[in-house]
Design an enzyme around this catalytic site. Structure first.
Site, mmCIF file in Angstrom:
data_model
loop_
_atom_site.group_PDB
_atom_site.id
_atom_site.type_symbol
_atom_site.label_atom_id
_atom_site.label_comp_id
_atom_site.label_asym_id
_atom_site.label_seq_id
_atom_site.Cartn_x
_atom_site.Cartn_y
_atom_site.Cartn_z
ATOM 1 N N ASN A 178 -3.109 4.898 17.074
ATOM 2 C CA ASN A 178 -3.691 3.729 16.412
ATOM 3 C C ASN A 178 -2.776 2.532 16.645
ATOM 4 O O ASN A 178 -1.548 2.657 16.567
ATOM 5 C CB ASN A 178 -3.844 3.988 14.914
ATOM 6 C CG ASN A 178 -4.878 5.072 14.626
ATOM 7 O OD1 ASN A 178 -5.920 5.122 15.272
ATOM 8 N ND2 ASN A 178 -4.586 5.929 13.667
ATOM 9 N N GLY A 216 -6.398 1.356 11.955
ATOM 10 C CA GLY A 216 -5.962 2.494 11.150
ATOM 11 C C GLY A 216 -4.478 2.777 11.204
ATOM 12 O O GLY A 216 -4.022 3.789 10.676
ATOM 13 N N GLN A 217 -3.702 1.910 11.858
ATOM 14 C CA GLN A 217 -2.248 2.150 11.902
ATOM 15 C C GLN A 217 -1.631 1.815 10.546
ATOM 16 O O GLN A 217 -1.823 0.706 10.031
ATOM 17 C CB GLN A 217 -1.587 1.310 13.009
ATOM 18 C CG GLN A 217 -0.115 1.701 13.224
ATOM 19 C CD GLN A 217 0.553 0.931 14.357
ATOM 20 O OE1 GLN A 217 -0.012 0.002 14.927
ATOM 21 N NE2 GLN A 217 1.783 1.328 14.665
ATOM 22 N N HIS A 230 3.385 6.611 17.224
ATOM 23 C CA HIS A 230 3.188 8.046 17.026
ATOM 24 C C HIS A 230 1.871 8.459 17.651
ATOM 25 O O HIS A 230 0.893 7.737 17.606
ATOM 26 C CB HIS A 230 3.235 8.418 15.536
ATOM 27 C CG HIS A 230 2.334 7.598 14.676
ATOM 28 N ND1 HIS A 230 2.686 6.321 14.253
ATOM 29 C CD2 HIS A 230 1.107 7.836 14.182
ATOM 30 C CE1 HIS A 230 1.698 5.829 13.531
ATOM 31 N NE2 HIS A 230 0.718 6.717 13.472
ATOM 32 N N ASP A 251 1.472 16.451 10.159
ATOM 33 C CA ASP A 251 1.039 15.317 9.352
ATOM 34 C C ASP A 251 0.964 15.749 7.892
ATOM 35 O O ASP A 251 0.456 16.818 7.559
ATOM 36 C CB ASP A 251 -0.328 14.809 9.838
ATOM 37 C CG ASP A 251 -0.623 13.414 9.329
ATOM 38 O OD1 ASP A 251 -0.615 12.468 10.134
ATOM 39 O OD2 ASP A 251 -0.846 13.262 8.099
ATOM 40 N N HIS A 301 -1.036 11.173 17.452
ATOM 41 C CA HIS A 301 -1.650 12.240 16.657
ATOM 42 C C HIS A 301 -2.213 13.293 17.611
ATOM 43 O O HIS A 301 -2.869 12.938 18.604
ATOM 44 C CB HIS A 301 -2.849 11.714 15.863
ATOM 45 C CG HIS A 301 -2.553 10.691 14.815
ATOM 46 N ND1 HIS A 301 -2.508 11.007 13.472
ATOM 47 C CD2 HIS A 301 -2.332 9.356 14.895
ATOM 48 C CE1 HIS A 301 -2.287 9.895 12.770
ATOM 49 N NE2 HIS A 301 -2.168 8.874 13.611
HETATM 50 P P1 AMP Z 1 -1.425 6.048 11.371
HETATM 51 O O1 AMP Z 1 -2.463 5.886 10.309
HETATM 52 O O2 AMP Z 1 -1.963 6.229 12.756
HETATM 53 O O3 AMP Z 1 -0.339 4.999 11.277
HETATM 54 O O4 AMP Z 1 -0.760 7.462 11.066
HETATM 55 C C1 AMP Z 1 0.267 7.659 10.155
HETATM 56 C C2 AMP Z 1 0.212 9.102 9.793
HETATM 57 O O5 AMP Z 1 1.430 9.457 9.209
HETATM 58 C C3 AMP Z 1 -0.888 9.433 8.765
HETATM 59 O O6 AMP Z 1 -1.764 10.405 9.330
HETATM 60 C C4 AMP Z 1 -0.103 9.965 7.577
HETATM 61 O O7 AMP Z 1 -0.763 11.017 6.919
HETATM 62 C C5 AMP Z 1 1.194 10.415 8.227
HETATM 63 N N1 AMP Z 1 2.360 10.428 7.359
HETATM 64 C C6 AMP Z 1 2.741 9.462 6.490
HETATM 65 N N2 AMP Z 1 3.892 9.809 5.889
HETATM 66 C C7 AMP Z 1 4.243 11.015 6.406
HETATM 67 C C8 AMP Z 1 5.331 11.909 6.172
HETATM 68 N N3 AMP Z 1 6.321 11.632 5.303
HETATM 69 N N4 AMP Z 1 5.365 13.077 6.865
HETATM 70 C C9 AMP Z 1 4.372 13.364 7.738
HETATM 71 N N5 AMP Z 1 3.339 12.580 8.002
HETATM 72 C C10 AMP Z 1 3.264 11.416 7.340
#
Ligand code: AMP
Ligand code: ZN
Length: 114
Positions: A87, A93-94, A100, A31, A102
């Site tokens: 999420n 929080g998505q 994906h 992340d 986490h």
């Molecule tokens: P969510 O909030 O569950 O949709 O998670 C999205 C996650 O993607 C967040 O924890 C971000 O920090 C992560 N994220 C966003 N852009 C990138 C990226 N380019 N590379 C890696 N992680 C990312």
């Protein structure tokens, strides 16, 4: 594939990522904004917008995410204590609408989550 989707772009290699693992179904990368000492994401190569969009035909794929995620957690020395988060929806929080998982570890976790 969704041409405007950030994680589809990572899957296609159009945007770089710190990759841990990839196979014909899944990709794992760290992340960009880690919330724990170990924080990585597993994404499906297939564009699925989130948990609520998982179809019956995706069931094995989503189960594989968990198995591979646990193996990668063990490789990162957090195999016994880690949190798995999906999420669904902005209020939950998505922020990226490509499913994906986490995996977070390396510190004590609180419950209930924020
Ligand atoms: P969510 O909030 O569950 O949709 O998670 C999205 C996650 O993607 C967040 O924890 C971000 O920090 C992560 N994220 C966003 N852009 C990138 C990226 N380019 N590379 C890696 N992680 C990312
Ligand atoms: Zn996508």
């Amino acid at each position: 594939m969704d041409k405007d989707c950030l994680f589809c772009k990572i899957v296609k290699g159009e945007i770089p990522a710190d990759k841990l693992y990839e196979d014909e179904d899944l990709l794992a990368f760290r992340d960009i904004n880690p919330q724990a000492p170990v924080h990585f994401l597993l994404v499906t190569r297939k564009h699925i917008s989130g948990p609520a969009a998982v179809a019956e035909e995706d069931e094995a794929l989503i189960g594989k995410m968990l198995r591979v995620g646990a193996e990668l957690a063990a490789r990162d020395n957090i195999g016994d204590d880690f949190r798995v988060v999906f999420n669904n929806g902005a209020q939950a929080g998505q922020t990226v609408f490509h499913i994906h998982m986490h995996i977070l570890g390396g510190r004590a976790m609180n419950w209930p989550p924020g």
